[in-house]
Write an enzyme that holds these catalytic residues in place. Structure first.
Site, PDB file in Angstrom:
ATOM      1  N   SER A  10       5.994  -0.157 -29.912  1.00 45.08           N
ATOM      2  CA  SER A  10       5.543  -1.410 -29.319  1.00 45.08           C
ATOM      3  C   SER A  10       5.843  -2.564 -30.287  1.00 45.08           C
ATOM      4  CB  SER A  10       4.065  -1.322 -28.945  1.00 45.08           C
ATOM      5  OG  SER A  10       3.654  -2.438 -28.186  1.00 45.08           O
ATOM      6  N   GLU A  50       6.378   2.211 -18.716  1.00 41.00           N
ATOM      7  CA  GLU A  50       5.750   1.370 -19.737  1.00 41.00           C
ATOM      8  C   GLU A  50       4.604   0.536 -19.170  1.00 41.00           C
ATOM      9  OE1 GLU A  50       6.190   1.249 -22.897  1.00 41.00           O
ATOM     10  OE2 GLU A  50       8.223   1.897 -23.397  1.00 41.00           O
TER      11      GLU A  50
END
Length: 556
Positions: free
Chosen positions: A208, A343
């Site tokens: 991330s 995601e």
């Protein structure tokens, strides 16, 4: 008697040949700051390692050092016990714990399977939207990595306004959190040999914001030579949330939200240096405070351009990420990058948190156009792109709960996949070193984020679902049987990552676990599907990435 004497001499010789630290304690290690004493811990049956936690690498960034690049730690006298993590950097939140105001947080952790070797080193950079997180073993337990024979390093770096506030000038140049990471990498170069690591074989990796940070380090001239391979999970410097194009405006907005009036940027920074970190963090917008569409534009405090001519500050980012990429001005190292296929599944819950979300989109559908494309609202291009997105993802229907899953696919592609796809393409087209591209789609007992958000009825792996397939998370979940598919996938993931760290190839010949060859990108978007079935393929999210590339192409 002679035999006894011989035995005594032999025993003394053997004992004296065991390597030891400077105090004859094998768990005392010399660092540039002083001596540290670690502990020996278990990583499973016939597996143990040496653990050193909370080693300071940077001086406390307080007073005039706030909003500045970090300085190396001044060191300590005697032996420092390294059995507990250092403080996390000031932040709000419950996942990583909360530290309101203590800024003495620049520490790192080293986990080594053998202090007397020269093993490959992996340096982990945590995610958390550049606003939270830590390197603590509560979430990032080292067991599986040290079990594969690599030295693992994790660190704490500044987050939020303390890590990334910038006025765009010499008063607050920005990117302090990234400069913390660079200082920790310099510490690794200077010290890791004493912990059994090879300073000439360092792999950086993160997820991330940590994946974007890894990519930023590849792009930064200040980080060159500090690492030799890199892995970006679910993050790129060109994802829309990861780069702040107008940091001065964000700094001024923070001042407004804190009730601060100021005459110029120098006055603003003087006042912010006197404020408590908790005051800044509480005034910083949270996710639900971001303007709709959330995640389509920069998180307030993330990396930004460094102003020129601010010596002695290092200039971490001299140009925009996409400019550096297209110029080929980056560290050309073996690189793994990829994303999870679901995601943005977390967006399924967005309308529960904000019941007005669908009305907002439907009343002004042009907000679906990526903001970073700088397309004028109301223009023919804007209307055309809006219609294309509406037809492709929603079959021309208005947004509502009925198309929530399609909404998550749109967000997955805009917020993550398209930028990562571009990153893989651009780097592979310029550098000779291999670029490996993947899509993680496995769903099993260790997809903990998906389970936590009650998203099991939807296909795919949500953001951060890959983390438990790499790290030991304390007490979560309950032990699984060795033949559980999730455990088998974890063995594969750890092996792929550590193979890459050791050899530059995730699937070297004759590996008994990583048996399916992973082909690097070579002009036709080769990628590796890490799912229920593992295979090498072409064009992940094929029609979806083709759609975004065609839209982008129309603008040029």
């Amino acid at each position: 008697m002679l035999k006894v004497l011989t035995l005594i001499v032999f025993t003394v010789a053997v004992v004296s040949s065991i390597p030891a630290g400077p105090t004859n304690d094998p768990l005392v290690v010399q660092t540039t700051g002083g001596l540290v004493r670690g502990e020996r811990l278990s990583c499973g049956l016939l597996c143990n390692y040496s653990s050193f936690k909370g080693i300071p690498y940077g001086k406390a960034p307080v007073g005039e050092l706030r909003f500045r690049a970090p300085l190396p730690h001044e060191g300590w006298e005697g032996i420092r016990e390294a059995n507990e993590h250092g403080l996390i950097c000031p932040q709000n939140g419950i996942l990583f714990g909360s530290n309101a105001d203590d800024e003495d947080c620049l520490s790192l952790n080293v986990y080594s399977p053998n202090l007397n070797r020269r093993l490959p080193v992996m340096v982990w950079i945590y995610g958390g939207s550049f606003s939270s997180g830590s390197g603590n073993s509560f979430i990032y337990g080292p067991n599986f990595f040290v079990g594969e024979g690599v030295v693992l390093v994790t660190m704490n770096y500044r987050v939020g306004a303390l890590g990334f506030l910038s006025t765009g000038d010499e008063n607050a140049p920005g990117n302090y959190g990234m400069k913390d990471i660079i200082l920790s990498l310099k510490w690794v170069q200077d010290n890791i040999a004493n912990f059994g690591g090879d300073p000439n074989d360092v792999t950086i990796f993160g997820e991330s914001a940590g994946g974007a940070a890894t990519h930023y380090l590849i792009l930064s001239p200040e980080a060159k030579g500090l690492f030799h391979k890199a892995i970006s999970q679910s993050g790129s410097a060109i994802n829309p949330w990861a780069y702040q194009p107008d940091p001065e405006a964000v700094a001024h907005q923070l001042a407004k939200d804190m009730g601060i009036t100021f005459t110029d940027n120098a006055d603003l920074i003087r006042q912010l240096r006197e404020a408590k970190p908790s005051e800044m963090n509480h005034a910083t917008p949270g996710m639900l405070d971001y303007p709709i569409p959330r995640g389509h534009s920069a998180i307030p405090f993330v990396p930004s351009l460094d102003p020129a001519n601010v010596a002695p500050e290092e200039r971490f980012l001299p140009e925009e990420p996409i400019v550096l990429m297209n110029k080929g001005e980056f560290a050309r190292v073996p690189y793994v990058t990829g994303f999870n296929d679901g995601e943005s599944l977390f967006n399924i819950l967005e309308d529960f948190l904000d019941p007005n979300i669908w009305d907002y989109y439907n009343s002004q559908p042009e907000i679906m156009v990526p903001r970073t494309w700088n397309v004028s609202k109301g223009s023919d291009e804007s209307i055309s792109i809006t219609n294309d997105i509406s037809q492709f993802y929603f079959a021309g229907r208005q947004l509502s709960r009925d198309v929530r899953y399609q909404y998550t696919q749109y967000n997955t592609d805009l917020m993550f996949a398209f930028g990562i796809d571009q990153t893989a393409n651009i780097h592979a087209s310029i550098q000779d070193e291999p670029v490996y591209y993947y899509k993680f789609s496995f769903t099993g007992a260790l997809n903990l984020v998906k389970q936590l958000l009650l998203l099991q009825n939807y296909p795919g792996a949500v953001h951060a679902d890959d983390i438990p397939y790499l790290f030991q998370i304390t007490s979560i979940p309950a032990p699984l049987l060795p033949n559980n598919p999730a455990i088998i996938m974890r063995r594969l993931m750890v092996r792929l990552w550590t193979n890459f760290a050791k050899t530059g190839n995730p699937t070297p010949p004759n590996d008994p676990i990583a048996t399916v060859p992973w082909q690097p990108v070579d002009g036709d978007q080769q990628y590796y599907e890490i799912g229920t079935v593992v295979f090498s393929g072409r064009n992940p999210h094929g029609d979806r990435m083709q759609f975004w590339n065609e839209m982008k192409y129309k603008l040029h």
